[in-house]
Design a protein around this motif. Structure first.
Motif, PDB file in Angstrom:
ATOM      1  N   ARG A  60       0.413   8.120  -3.706  1.00  0.00           N
ATOM      2  CA  ARG A  60       0.378   8.393  -2.282  1.00  0.00           C
ATOM      3  C   ARG A  60       0.149   7.071  -1.530  1.00  0.00           C
ATOM      4  NH1 ARG A  60      -3.145  13.835  -0.943  1.00  0.00           N
ATOM      5  NH2 ARG A  60      -2.223  15.390  -2.402  1.00  0.00           N
ATOM      6  N   ALA A  61       1.167   6.816  -0.539  1.00  0.00           N
ATOM      7  CA  ALA A  61       1.022   5.682   0.091  1.00  0.00           C
ATOM      8  C   ALA A  61       0.545   5.971   1.730  1.00  0.00           C
ATOM      9  CB  ALA A  61       1.991   4.927   0.325  1.00  0.00           C
ATOM     10  N   THR A  62      -0.646   5.464   2.138  1.00  0.00           N
ATOM     11  CA  THR A  62      -1.245   5.577   3.404  1.00  0.00           C
ATOM     12  C   THR A  62      -0.614   4.453   4.313  1.00  0.00           C
ATOM     13  OG1 THR A  62      -3.017   7.038   2.432  1.00  0.00           O
ATOM     14  CG2 THR A  62      -3.133   6.149   4.873  1.00  0.00           C
ATOM     15  N   LEU A  63       0.083   4.634   5.519  1.00  0.00           N
ATOM     16  CA  LEU A  63       0.450   3.517   6.379  1.00  0.00           C
ATOM     17  C   LEU A  63      -0.426   3.816   7.531  1.00  0.00           C
ATOM     18  CD1 LEU A  63       4.085   4.444   6.486  1.00  0.00           C
ATOM     19  CD2 LEU A  63       3.184   2.336   5.115  1.00  0.00           C
ATOM     20  N   SER A  64      -0.931   2.669   7.915  1.00  0.00           N
ATOM     21  CA  SER A  64      -2.124   2.701   8.759  1.00  0.00           C
ATOM     22  C   SER A  64      -1.578   1.459  10.182  1.00  0.00           C
ATOM     23  CB  SER A  64      -3.388   2.222   8.656  1.00  0.00           C
ATOM     24  OG  SER A  64      -4.039   3.087   7.548  1.00  0.00           O
ATOM     25  N   TRP A  65      -1.938   2.109  11.467  1.00  0.00           N
ATOM     26  CA  TRP A  65      -1.572   0.924  12.452  1.00  0.00           C
ATOM     27  C   TRP A  65      -2.649   1.029  13.598  1.00  0.00           C
ATOM     28  CZ3 TRP A  65       1.320   5.226  11.178  1.00  0.00           C
ATOM     29  CH2 TRP A  65       1.342   6.233  12.191  1.00  0.00           C
ATOM     30  N   THR A  66      -2.430   0.276  14.574  1.00  0.00           N
ATOM     31  CA  THR A  66      -3.297   0.352  15.551  1.00  0.00           C
ATOM     32  C   THR A  66      -2.424   0.940  16.794  1.00  0.00           C
ATOM     33  OG1 THR A  66      -4.812  -1.564  14.844  1.00  0.00           O
ATOM     34  CG2 THR A  66      -4.591  -0.963  17.246  1.00  0.00           C
ATOM     35  N   HIS A 115      -1.186  -1.141   4.820  1.00  0.00           N
ATOM     36  CA  HIS A 115      -1.076   0.200   3.494  1.00  0.00           C
ATOM     37  C   HIS A 115      -2.150   0.198   2.676  1.00  0.00           C
ATOM     38  CE1 HIS A 115       0.537  -2.499   0.923  1.00  0.00           C
ATOM     39  NE2 HIS A 115       0.722  -1.643   0.111  1.00  0.00           N
ATOM     40  N   THR A 116      -2.186   1.474   2.139  1.00  0.00           N
ATOM     41  CA  THR A 116      -3.193   1.260   0.830  1.00  0.00           C
ATOM     42  C   THR A 116      -2.311   2.383   0.009  1.00  0.00           C
ATOM     43  OG1 THR A 116      -4.514   3.214   1.848  1.00  0.00           O
ATOM     44  CG2 THR A 116      -5.185   1.131   1.978  1.00  0.00           C
ATOM     45  N   ILE A 117      -2.554   2.267  -1.287  1.00  0.00           N
ATOM     46  CA  ILE A 117      -1.928   3.340  -2.447  1.00  0.00           C
ATOM     47  C   ILE A 117      -3.008   3.940  -3.268  1.00  0.00           C
ATOM     48  CG2 ILE A 117      -0.212   3.158  -4.173  1.00  0.00           C
ATOM     49  CD1 ILE A 117       1.268   1.137  -2.910  1.00  0.00           C
TER      50      ILE A 117
END
Length: 291
Positions: free
Chosen positions: A173-179, A167-169
């Protein structure tokens, strides 16, 4: 009317609520656990449940199936494929144990089973169903909720523990990232609400999107649950947010804002009771059909 209104809620949310919010009978602190497991049998330990008059309940039915309760609620025909075994104890103390064996209960050691327990009082009334356990005899694995890392899970679908979630903030706003992981086309994303003590759905996104943005409304711990849309292995991801203020919170187009959950009134409470009654009906129909 109650069934129609309840159906507007997501059934998987209701299953989370059933296991986390019911304040009586089987509760968060009153749960079944695995006492022993080997290649031939599993022994379940349960606290002794009391009725409304504090009488100890002595009869318990173990329901087990290759399908979780959440799937059975969405497709009641699956209830006919579940099995049950009733234990009627003469005397009870504070806990009871119940044993299922591969030989006598027709359990395939190589298959993952989902198991819950239903207390039945002296008047034949079925009380609140327990938490759900998963187990597999061949590798002597058992768990509640998310499978432990490295455990073998035979259900179809993606394994989100392999998705390398980060994740990044930025401001609020939080951005969830995945493969992207093979096996599922979509992922349901849930957020734990500490006020209601339940997971609440944020959104359903395509697996290939590989990211999702939502609004932060508070400081502290955030627990996110990723659930593949076709019953793969879910995964819970936790992060800490700080520096979030009410003045910095702005809605994001296309994504829901997770705000304060309003207190429920009499109408909402009635709907909850009606939905619990519906769950009890499905279970009762299965158990009573073989009596």
């Amino acid at each position: 009317m109650g069934i129609t209104a309840a159906a507007t809620w997501d059934l998987r949310d209701w299953m989370d609520n059933l296991n986390n919010e019911i304040p009586f009978w089987y509760t968060v602190s009153q749960k079944i656990t695995v006492d022993q497991i080997n290649i031939n049998k599993i022994i379940i330990k349960s606290p002794v449940i009391q009725d409304e008059f504090w009488n100890k309940i002595k009869k318990y039915t173990v329901m087990f199936s290759q399908y979780p309760l959440s799937q059975i609620l969405e497709n009641s025909a699956l209830l006919d494929q579940s099995k049950e075994k009733t234990f009627d104890f003469v005397t009870v103390d504070s806990t009871v144990t119940m044993e299922l064996t591969a030989t006598w209960d027709a359990i395939s050691p190589s298959v993952v089973y989902y198991l819950s327990v239903i207390p039945k009082d002296q008047n034949g009334i079925l009380w609140e169903i327990s938490n759900e356990l998963w187990f597999k005899l061949s590798n002597q694995t058992s768990w509640e909720g998310t499978p432990a890392t490295g455990s073998l899970h035979t259900a179809p679908g993606a394994n989100m523990s392999l998705a390398h979630i980060t994740h990044t903030i930025t401001t609020n706003r939080a951005t969830l990232s995945w493969t992207s992981v093979d096996g599922s086309s979509q992922v349901d994303i849930f957020l734990w609400n500490p006020t209601s003590q339940a997971f609440e759905r944020l959104s359903t996104v395509n697996m290939g999107d590989e990211s999702y943005i939502f609004t932060l409304t508070r400081n502290g711990e955030y627990i996110i649950k990723f659930v593949p849309n076709n019953w793969g292995t879910e995964y819970r991801y936790t992060f800490i947010a700080s520096g979030i203020t009410s003045s910095s919170v702005t809605p994001i187009a296309g994504n829901p804002t997770i705000g304060k959950i309003p207190a429920t009134g009499p109408k909402e409470n009635v709907l909850v009771v009606l939905w619990i009654a519906l769950v009890a009906y499905f279970v009762y129909r299965k158990v009573r059909a073989k009596r």
